[in-house]
Structures are given as structure tokens and as C-alpha cells.
Design a protein around this motif. Sequence first.
Motif, PDB file in Angstrom:
ATOM      1  N   TYR A  14       0.820  -1.211   0.000  1.00 46.73           N
ATOM      2  CA  TYR A  14       0.000   0.000   0.000  1.00 46.73           C
ATOM      3  C   TYR A  14       0.855   1.263   0.000  1.00 46.73           C
ATOM      4  CZ  TYR A  14      -4.519  -2.290   0.590  1.00 46.73           C
ATOM      5  OH  TYR A  14      -5.664  -3.031   0.383  1.00 46.73           O
ATOM      6  N   LEU A  17       2.128   1.809  -3.480  1.00 48.37           N
ATOM      7  CA  LEU A  17       1.059   2.307  -4.336  1.00 48.37           C
ATOM      8  C   LEU A  17       0.779   3.782  -4.076  1.00 48.37           C
ATOM      9  CD1 LEU A  17      -1.486  -0.670  -4.300  1.00 48.37           C
ATOM     10  CD2 LEU A  17      -0.041   0.066  -6.198  1.00 48.37           C
ATOM     11  N   ILE A  18       0.824   4.179  -2.803  1.00 54.13           N
ATOM     12  CA  ILE A  18       0.598   5.584  -2.458  1.00 54.13           C
ATOM     13  C   ILE A  18       1.702   6.461  -3.031  1.00 54.13           C
ATOM     14  CG2 ILE A  18       0.527   7.231  -0.543  1.00 54.13           C
ATOM     15  CD1 ILE A  18      -0.855   5.050   1.109  1.00 54.13           C
ATOM     16  N   ILE A  20       3.686   5.793  -5.632  1.00 55.46           N
ATOM     17  CA  ILE A  20       3.548   5.823  -7.093  1.00 55.46           C
ATOM     18  C   ILE A  20       2.405   6.739  -7.505  1.00 55.46           C
ATOM     19  CG2 ILE A  20       2.984   4.429  -9.120  1.00 55.46           C
ATOM     20  CD1 ILE A  20       4.419   2.090  -7.745  1.00 55.46           C
ATOM     21  N   SER A  21       1.294   6.702  -6.764  1.00 57.27           N
ATOM     22  CA  SER A  21       0.147   7.557  -7.075  1.00 57.27           C
ATOM     23  C   SER A  21       0.500   9.029  -6.945  1.00 57.27           C
ATOM     24  CB  SER A  21      -1.026   7.216  -6.144  1.00 57.27           C
ATOM     25  OG  SER A  21      -1.419   5.874  -6.304  1.00 57.27           O
ATOM     26  N   ILE A  22       1.289   9.360  -5.912  1.00 59.70           N
ATOM     27  CA  ILE A  22       1.697  10.758  -5.726  1.00 59.70           C
ATOM     28  C   ILE A  22       2.544  11.225  -6.902  1.00 59.70           C
ATOM     29  CG2 ILE A  22       3.102  12.304  -4.306  1.00 59.70           C
ATOM     30  CD1 ILE A  22       2.207  10.688  -1.872  1.00 59.70           C
ATOM     31  N   CYS A  24       2.515  10.086  -9.899  1.00 60.11           N
ATOM     32  CA  CYS A  24       1.705  10.140 -11.121  1.00 60.11           C
ATOM     33  C   CYS A  24       0.723  11.302 -11.097  1.00 60.11           C
ATOM     34  CB  CYS A  24       0.953   8.821 -11.298  1.00 60.11           C
ATOM     35  SG  CYS A  24       1.996   7.394 -11.660  1.00 60.11           S
ATOM     36  N   LEU A  25       0.148  11.582  -9.943  1.00 66.85           N
ATOM     37  CA  LEU A  25      -0.899  12.592  -9.853  1.00 66.85           C
ATOM     38  C   LEU A  25      -0.360  14.009  -9.720  1.00 66.85           C
ATOM     39  CD1 LEU A  25      -3.464  10.809  -7.497  1.00 66.85           C
ATOM     40  CD2 LEU A  25      -3.641  11.152  -9.964  1.00 66.85           C
ATOM     41  N   TYR A  26       0.842  14.151  -9.165  1.00 62.97           N
ATOM     42  CA  TYR A  26       1.364  15.495  -8.927  1.00 62.97           C
ATOM     43  C   TYR A  26       1.499  16.316 -10.208  1.00 62.97           C
ATOM     44  CZ  TYR A  26       4.358  19.264  -7.254  1.00 62.97           C
ATOM     45  OH  TYR A  26       4.883  20.493  -6.957  1.00 62.97           O
ATOM     46  N   THR A 255     -10.391  10.884 -21.134  1.00 66.06           N
ATOM     47  CA  THR A 255     -10.806  10.436 -19.806  1.00 66.06           C
ATOM     48  C   THR A 255     -12.254   9.969 -19.815  1.00 66.06           C
ATOM     49  OG1 THR A 255      -9.270  12.033 -18.811  1.00 66.06           O
ATOM     50  CG2 THR A 255     -10.984  11.104 -17.386  1.00 66.06           C
TER      51      THR A 255
END
Length: 275
Positions: A14, A17-18, A20-22, A24-26, A255
Amino acid sequence: MSNVKRKFDLLVGYLLLIIISIFCLYPIVWIVLSSFRTGTSLYSARVIPTQFTIAHYVTLFEKFPFATWYGNTLKIAILSMIFSTIFTLITAYIFSKFRFVGRNATMHGMLILGLFPGFMSMIAIYILLSQLNLLNTHMAIILTTVAGAPLGFLFSKNFFDTLPSSVMEAARIDGAGHVTIFARIVLPLARPLIVYTSLLSFAGAFTDFIFAQLVLRTPDKQTLAVGLYNMINDRFGNAFTVFAAGSVLIAVPITLLFIFMQRHLIEGLTAGADK
């Protein structure tokens, strides 16, 4: 002890994943917020702007032919998606369910051609399009995209290989022809594949830049990728926040298409499982 290790592995997963998400989303959040930031610079000491404005979105349509670029891109992407999907599925179905002389050699040749980057053939394609008087036309991009789409038939072929041949043989005994079997039996079973292929074809044509930049010359023929690039590539171009606004609007149809098709993809997978 094994239970503790399992929880630890889950926690590490987890956390990864968090992280990697940061990452990708930043950049996405930065571009979206920059499109509402005053001024022309993307750089800012604050992620969240102190003052919001929609002036950059208005500038896109008042100062630049953004609506024309958008219409051109949608036309190219939709037509490329339709015909690319059709030709890719037909090619994959033929190689999967038919046996003919030269089948393996043709497949191997297409697979080898598909390994080469597309830009390696651009000069030859440019000369061919010039001889056909198709330069600076949307038809040139559509024809080139559709012609190259069947080279990616392998994924679709593997999917068709999993379909039971007994169903098709039963339909053939009942008098159904190849077209009827493909249209009324194979395609309904291959709905997840159709969704995947269509989405991939649309996104590829919608975001294409290199070939569109080579072929399209006049502003009224340009696509979004080419138009936005030229917007900031100019010697005195500094409309970076306007560019960010255009990037946000570009992401909207892709999207929405993914969200819409994802539902059909899940429905197709579960329907196939029920059968």
C-alpha cells in the motif's frame, strides 16, 4: 508469524502504491491548477494559486483557432478508431481461425514490421503522400493510421484463439457464412477486445504529434497536438498557462471515453464468464 509477515507485506504494498500515485498525480494536479493561475509562467512557489482565473480558457478560443484544432482532432481520432478497429479485428480473426498457404510467413513478416518504430518510414510515407496529393489533408493521417493498425494484430489474435471453435462449427453446419459467424457470433463474444482496441486506437490518433506535424501545414488543418506545440514553440511564445488550459481540455475526451468504455469492458468480461 506468517500473519504478521502478511500484514507487513500488505502495508509495504500500500505504501508503494501511495508513493507511485503521488508521483503520477502530482504533474496532473500541477497542470490543472496552472491552467487557472494568473500570469503566463508555469513556475510558482505555491502549488495552489493564490488567485484563480478562467481567462486562459477564454484566450484559447479567442486568440487561437482551438475549436478548429479540436474538431480536426476528433474527426481524425474517431474515423481512425472505427476503421483501425475493424481492420485489426478482421486481420486477427483470419490469422486465428483460418489456415492458408503463407499464413505463418505473413504473420512473421507483420510481426517484424510492427517492431520497427513508425517514424522510420515517415520519409517514404511523406513522398508517397506527396505523389498522391494528400499532403496537408486529414485523409493522409487517417489512411496511414488505419493502414498500420493491423500490424498490432497479435493481442487480438490471442483473444480469438481462446474462443471455442465448436460454436463456429455449429453455426457453419446450420448454413452460416464467414461474415455471419464473424458479425453475429464472434464480435458479441469479443466485446472486451473491441473496447480495448477502440480505446487504444482513439488515444493513439488523438495524441499523435510527430506524423501530424510532418503532414499538416496550415492552421486550419492542424490538430491539437500540433497547434499547442506551435503555440509555445514560437520565438516569442510564452503562453504556458494557456498551453496548460489546452492540455486540460485535451484530457477531457480521453478520460470520458475511458470511463464510459470501462463499464462496457467489465460488462463484457462478466457476460463472457456467465456464458
